[in-house]
Motif scaffolding. Structure first.
Motif, mmCIF file in Angstrom:
data_model
loop_
_atom_site.group_PDB
_atom_site.id
_atom_site.type_symbol
_atom_site.label_atom_id
_atom_site.label_comp_id
_atom_site.label_asym_id
_atom_site.label_seq_id
_atom_site.Cartn_x
_atom_site.Cartn_y
_atom_site.Cartn_z
ATOM 1 N N THR A 1 -2.304 5.501 7.846
ATOM 2 C CA THR A 1 -2.106 4.266 7.088
ATOM 3 C C THR A 1 -1.452 3.199 7.955
ATOM 4 O O THR A 1 -1.889 2.046 7.992
ATOM 5 N N HIS B 1 1.249 4.788 -2.939
ATOM 6 C CA HIS B 1 0.878 6.201 -2.761
ATOM 7 C C HIS B 1 1.918 7.026 -2.018
ATOM 8 O O HIS B 1 1.695 8.206 -1.772
ATOM 9 N N ILE C 1 0.827 -1.200 0.000
ATOM 10 C CA ILE C 1 0.000 0.000 0.000
ATOM 11 C C ILE C 1 0.869 1.260 0.000
ATOM 12 O O ILE C 1 0.592 2.230 -0.709
ATOM 13 N N PHE D 1 -7.371 -0.921 1.361
ATOM 14 C CA PHE D 1 -6.820 0.084 0.445
ATOM 15 C C PHE D 1 -7.809 1.226 0.232
ATOM 16 O O PHE D 1 -7.416 2.396 0.192
ATOM 17 N N PHE E 1 -4.093 -0.407 -8.179
ATOM 18 C CA PHE E 1 -4.065 -1.352 -7.050
ATOM 19 C C PHE E 1 -4.293 -2.773 -7.533
ATOM 20 O O PHE E 1 -3.558 -3.693 -7.171
ATOM 21 N N THR F 1 -8.958 -7.238 1.291
ATOM 22 C CA THR F 1 -7.720 -6.482 1.140
ATOM 23 C C THR F 1 -7.982 -5.172 0.409
ATOM 24 O O THR F 1 -7.430 -4.127 0.757
#
Length: 384
Positions: free
Chosen positions: A313, A214, A210, A293, A245, A289
């Motif tokens: 996050t 970003h 993840i 995200f 993603f 999952t």
């Protein structure tokens, strides 16, 4: 030609799979040992995988060997062997198995167990990742030749951090060398294994994935401000992030799934019931999952602060991995204290509920984010 970062990830993953296959497959020693004292029985456990051939050889003295199989082999759970010094026996396995080997000898001797052949797991992973890589290269060639352009997707690809992505391969290497063992996979995934899929091997693997998608965007806001001069649709940008993603995480998820089902330490004997027992839980896990995200994206859009975005996050992955939150949608990641895998689970009735929670929570999170991006407030403060 210059390739995109998604294609670069596929190439890196393909190289990793080839390297892991060369290191772990083919001919190799599964066990080599000698009884500690003359006359003392020695035991060891050896895992074999589907399509593998093993050879057991004794040297130094005659030995009596008893082999207990986790799953029946040629109609037997246990076989007895008496091997002379220098003799060997070969066994071909059509399904994965666990061998508990007990040997006894009056004098010191050495038992060596070797394997030959490339496992089904490695062959499947090479095929799957090879298809991803060829498809990506084909798209690259088509885009260059036809002079096509996908500005939003191209921008999102540039936001991927290959440096952070390299940490994923360390996590996968550790994961590949993990022996699940002890669970009867021929009966299908039990509750713990389904939840293990939903956590996608835990935050240690999900976190760098993840972050790699970003972190450049969060740490380099100047690059984003340049885009305000372009008429970019904020909804299209959002959907592009989700598409990237999928493109990045899907091959990692597939090889993780293949390892869980066909890797050394599992007991899969055939493909009967593969879809309901294995594929459906994996699909629910993938959506779960995705939900993590999507929540991270929503937090990033709302906070608009680098420190708070990275902190949140890390926090959301930490509380998910530690099973701290017990309400929906985090409930789908929480393991029950006890579970009866033959009947309904104590704290989580069935996979259908997990699927309903994962899908509905994902759609709700997407709807909230899209509504927020369509608001005048968001379009005034940011266009990406």
């Amino acid at each position: 030609m210059k390739i995109s970062k998604v294609t670069a990830v596929y190439i890196m993953l393909f190289v990793y799979v080839i390297g892991y296959t060369v290191i772990t497959d083919g001919s190799g020693v599964l066990y080599s040992g000698t009884p500690a004292r003359p006359g003392d029985p020695t035991s060891t456990t050896v895992y074999v995988v589907m399509g593998e051939t093993i050879t057991m050889k004794v040297t130094g003295n005659d030995a009596e060997i008893s082999i207990n199989f986790g799953v029946k082999y040629n109609g037997n759970y246990t076989i007895l062997l008496e091997l002379k010094n220098g003799e060997s026996v070969m066994m071909r396995f059509e399904g994965s198995n666990r061998l508990d080997i007990y040997l006894e000898s009056e004098e010191p001797m050495t038992l060596t167990v070797t394997k030959t052949g490339i496992s089904l797991e490695s062959r499947l992973r090479l095929v799957v990742i090879g298809v991803f890589m060829i498809a990506a290269l084909s798209v690259e060639w088509l885009v260059k030749r036809r002079e096509l352009s996908f500005p939003t997707l191209s921008f999102e690809m540039k936001s991927i951090s290959l440096a952070v992505m390299s940490l994923v391969f360390l996590s996968i290497w550790q994961d590949d060398n993990f022996l699940p063992g002890g669970s009867n996979y021929s009966m299908g995934l039990d509750y713990t294994q389904k939840i293990y899929f939903m956590a996608f091997r835990g935050p240690i693997l999900l976190l760098p994935l993840i972050l790699s998608l970003h972190i450049n965007r969060v740490l380099s806001p100047a690059k984003l401000r340049m885009l305000r001069t372009y008429p970019l649709n904020p909804i299209r940008i959002y959907l592009s992030r989700i598409a990237i993603f999928f493109l990045v995480i899907l091959p990692f998820f597939i090889i993780s799934f293949i390892h869980e089902i066909f890797g050394r330490g599992t007991f899969l004997q055939n493909f009967d019931g593969l879809a309901p027992k294995y594929v459906l839980p994996a699909m629910v896990a993938f959506i779960a999952t995705l939900l993590i995200f999507l929540m991270v994206l929503l937090i990033e859009d709302v906070l608009r602060n680098r420190f708070l975005t990275l902190s949140s996050t890390l926090l959301i992955l930490l509380i998910t991995g530690l099973n701290i939150l017990t309400f929906y949608p985090f409930y789908i990641y929480n393991e029950p204290l006890s579970a009866d895998v033959e009947n309904d689970f104590v704290n989580f009735p069935n996979l259908a509920e997990a699927a309903w929670v994962a899908v509905s929570a994902s759609l709700l999170t997407m709807a909230l984010n899209i509504l927020y991006r369509r608001s005048k407030y968001f379009q005034r403060i940011a266009r990406v």
